[in-house]
Design a protein around this motif. Sequence first.
Motif, PDB file in Angstrom:
ATOM      1  N   GLN A   1       0.853  -1.180   0.000  1.00 53.11           N
ATOM      2  CA  GLN A   1       0.000   0.000   0.000  1.00 53.11           C
ATOM      3  C   GLN A   1       0.892   1.234   0.000  1.00 53.11           C
ATOM      4  OE1 GLN A   1      -2.826   0.167   3.235  1.00 53.11           O
ATOM      5  NE2 GLN A   1      -4.095   1.679   2.195  1.00 53.11           N
TER       6      GLN A   1
ATOM      7  N   ASN B   1     -13.032  -5.153  -5.530  1.00 58.15           N
ATOM      8  CA  ASN B   1     -11.906  -6.088  -5.561  1.00 58.15           C
ATOM      9  C   ASN B   1     -11.784  -6.746  -6.928  1.00 58.15           C
ATOM     10  OD1 ASN B   1     -13.381  -6.020  -2.870  1.00 58.15           O
ATOM     11  ND2 ASN B   1     -11.463  -6.937  -2.212  1.00 58.15           N
TER      12      ASN B   1
ATOM     13  N   SER C   1      -8.826  -9.801  -9.025  1.00 59.82           N
ATOM     14  CA  SER C   1      -7.771 -10.772  -8.732  1.00 59.82           C
ATOM     15  C   SER C   1      -7.046 -11.202  -9.994  1.00 59.82           C
ATOM     16  CB  SER C   1      -8.353 -11.996  -8.024  1.00 59.82           C
ATOM     17  OG  SER C   1      -9.276 -12.690  -8.857  1.00 59.82           O
TER      18      SER C   1
ATOM     19  N   LEU D   1       0.434   2.982  -7.164  1.00 59.58           N
ATOM     20  CA  LEU D   1      -0.082   3.020  -5.798  1.00 59.58           C
ATOM     21  C   LEU D   1       0.065   4.395  -5.151  1.00 59.58           C
ATOM     22  CD1 LEU D   1       1.221  -0.492  -4.885  1.00 59.58           C
ATOM     23  CD2 LEU D   1      -1.174   0.182  -4.933  1.00 59.58           C
TER      24      LEU D   1
ATOM     25  N   ILE E   1      -2.684  -3.921  -2.771  1.00 58.22           N
ATOM     26  CA  ILE E   1      -2.670  -5.261  -3.353  1.00 58.22           C
ATOM     27  C   ILE E   1      -2.080  -6.230  -2.338  1.00 58.22           C
ATOM     28  CG2 ILE E   1      -2.595  -4.473  -5.742  1.00 58.22           C
ATOM     29  CD1 ILE E   1       0.368  -5.052  -5.817  1.00 58.22           C
TER      30      ILE E   1
ATOM     31  N   ILE F   1      -2.793 -12.497  -6.818  1.00 60.63           N
ATOM     32  CA  ILE F   1      -2.883 -11.071  -6.493  1.00 60.63           C
ATOM     33  C   ILE F   1      -4.338 -10.732  -6.200  1.00 60.63           C
ATOM     34  CG2 ILE F   1      -2.498  -8.687  -7.240  1.00 60.63           C
ATOM     35  CD1 ILE F   1      -0.481  -9.659  -9.252  1.00 60.63           C
ATOM     36  N   GLN F   2      -4.562 -10.048  -5.092  1.00 57.70           N
ATOM     37  CA  GLN F   2      -5.866  -9.449  -4.828  1.00 57.70           C
ATOM     38  C   GLN F   2      -5.699  -7.936  -4.868  1.00 57.70           C
ATOM     39  OE1 GLN F   2      -9.567  -9.315  -1.617  1.00 57.70           O
ATOM     40  NE2 GLN F   2      -7.680 -10.354  -1.045  1.00 57.70           N
ATOM     41  N   TYR F   3      -6.503  -7.283  -5.710  1.00 53.91           N
ATOM     42  CA  TYR F   3      -6.519  -5.822  -5.789  1.00 53.91           C
ATOM     43  C   TYR F   3      -7.714  -5.320  -4.978  1.00 53.91           C
ATOM     44  CZ  TYR F   3      -4.032  -7.068 -10.159  1.00 53.91           C
ATOM     45  OH  TYR F   3      -3.187  -7.611 -11.102  1.00 53.91           O
TER      46      TYR F   3
ATOM     47  N   THR G   1      -9.637  -1.633  -3.627  1.00 47.13           N
ATOM     48  CA  THR G   1      -9.736  -0.191  -3.446  1.00 47.13           C
ATOM     49  C   THR G   1     -10.929   0.083  -2.556  1.00 47.13           C
ATOM     50  OG1 THR G   1      -9.738   1.962  -4.560  1.00 47.13           O
ATOM     51  CG2 THR G   1     -11.189   0.273  -5.474  1.00 47.13           C
TER      52      THR G   1
ATOM     53  N   ILE H   1      -8.889   1.220  -9.964  1.00 45.45           N
ATOM     54  CA  ILE H   1      -8.718  -0.227  -9.953  1.00 45.45           C
ATOM     55  C   ILE H   1      -8.960  -0.815 -11.348  1.00 45.45           C
ATOM     56  CG2 ILE H   1     -11.086  -0.922  -9.317  1.00 45.45           C
ATOM     57  CD1 ILE H   1      -9.799  -2.985  -7.425  1.00 45.45           C
TER      58      ILE H   1
ATOM     59  N   TYR I   1      -5.903  -2.696 -13.203  1.00 42.99           N
ATOM     60  CA  TYR I   1      -6.130  -4.076 -13.637  1.00 42.99           C
ATOM     61  C   TYR I   1      -5.791  -4.215 -15.120  1.00 42.99           C
ATOM     62  CZ  TYR I   1      -8.700  -8.469 -14.379  1.00 42.99           C
ATOM     63  OH  TYR I   1      -9.074  -9.757 -14.704  1.00 42.99           O
TER      64      TYR I   1
END
Length: 543
Positions: A300, A372, A374, A393, A401, A430-432, A434, A451, A455
Amino acid sequence: MAVLRGRLTLVLILSLNCCFSFPTVLSSVTSDGFLQCLSDNIPVGLIYTQGSSNFTDVLVSSVRNPRLFTSATVRPLCIVTPVDASHVQAAVRCGRASGVRLRVRSGGHDYEGLSYRSERPEVFGVVDLSNLRAITVSADDDERPVPPTAPSAWVDSGATLGELYYTVAKNNPELAFPAGICPTIGVGGHLSGGGIGMMMRRFGLSVDNVLDAKLVNASGDLVDRAAMGEDHFWAIRGGGGESFGVVVSWKVGLVKVPSTVTAFNIVKTVADQGAVDALTKWQDVAPGLPTDITIRVIIQGQRATFQSLYLGSCSDLVPVLNSSFPELGMTSADCLEMTWLESAAFFQFWNRRTPVEALLDRKTSLSTFTKNKSDYVRRAIAKEAWESIFSWLTMDGAGMIILEPHGGFIGTVPDGATPYPHRSGVLYNIQYITFWSAGGEQEGATATAWIGSFYEFMEQHVSESPREAYVNYRDLDIGENVVVDDVSTLDSGRVWGEKYFAGNFQRLAAVKGVVDPTDYFRNEQSIPPQSTASRRRPGISLD
């Protein structure tokens, strides 16, 4: 044997089997008939209609993302809160007879809220399983004259992961269950999608440790593994929620953990602590470490936090990481030794002093909106690319993430062993995420734009053909079902389904075509049924 407080025994009322007859296709929607049927077969105190004074309170009770609870949300006709499997059976039978579909909620963590809302105008009911939360732990017996059985537990779908962890560890502090970090996640939803977590490199996914289940099928029958058959049992262990019936309870294998485990959080900044170098090296190291070591990364702003669980003592961990991952700069001063249950609380709350009883808190908050997405990474991302990623970021609307390493035991399990296919060759997930404040429309627009753009930028660095995604991080942006003649089409499901399930999607559709051919259990991303004719084509089989 340990039993969670408030345990309610599941009872199969066989007399219900003759109470209803089912059309081969759903009849026209008759809301009044549906509600009357429910009240005739379920205690009225367990049914909340839109006219009930506490309907909204019950609906909100497990809403985890208020972004999905607005004035435009299509609300259910009613909410059924069963305290017994027979109530679930009655709800399914009433729905089938009246033409009213059901959505099923355990913990309410579906990232798109499909367990309690609809994207389209339709009449539906919600079965909220939060009152079905019994947990019964059965330990092994090493003194038996025959080979001992492994420790296991029966856990109802409405129990949370925190309740499962607490009950198992209080029964035996050297037993645990491999699953996710967030303690308020419902067991039913988590197991329906696979279940990644801090011990999957050692013990596999949550679904790799499921031994049996009790499920209410599309006919309203309560069946276990033997009765449902191996194809149906295969599908519910990771094939996504609300496609194959309502699982009311699961038998899970428990794993043995040492009396002392080691955790740490090590923070690296981009400017002066070598975050980019450490992260670049982490990609090569983390998937190949001994399986007792998991190091995930939370990024972050301009900070990367390396968070680790080691199933052992600090004195054993330090030399391993100093040899294989010197860029991390880990020392014994970073170690936090604790019990496994304490580590579960630490990873959620980031505070060593948080009492383990905090894992039992089921409270929800409506203050923060989230979105979210991924990805999966099969080829290490170059150092120069990480420098660009960190710049994303710093942008307006930027979130965070989370990188979850694979490898270890999970990578040795065949891709088709369960519907979760992201195994061999995967370095990490990966998990995004916001987030923005409730009611902040402009803030939300900026965050969702960020996001989406981020992505799109990441496409060049992640898996392809298909670009993989994790079904437990549900994302409607990657596709939704199209319904024709009251059945979800296979082609529309394949658009998103192959991202979640890769080559396993076709088998899931074939199972759906057998166990729920009229597509009764349906949402915007439920598995569509493959027709009998399609299953007879060359190369398509349930075997």
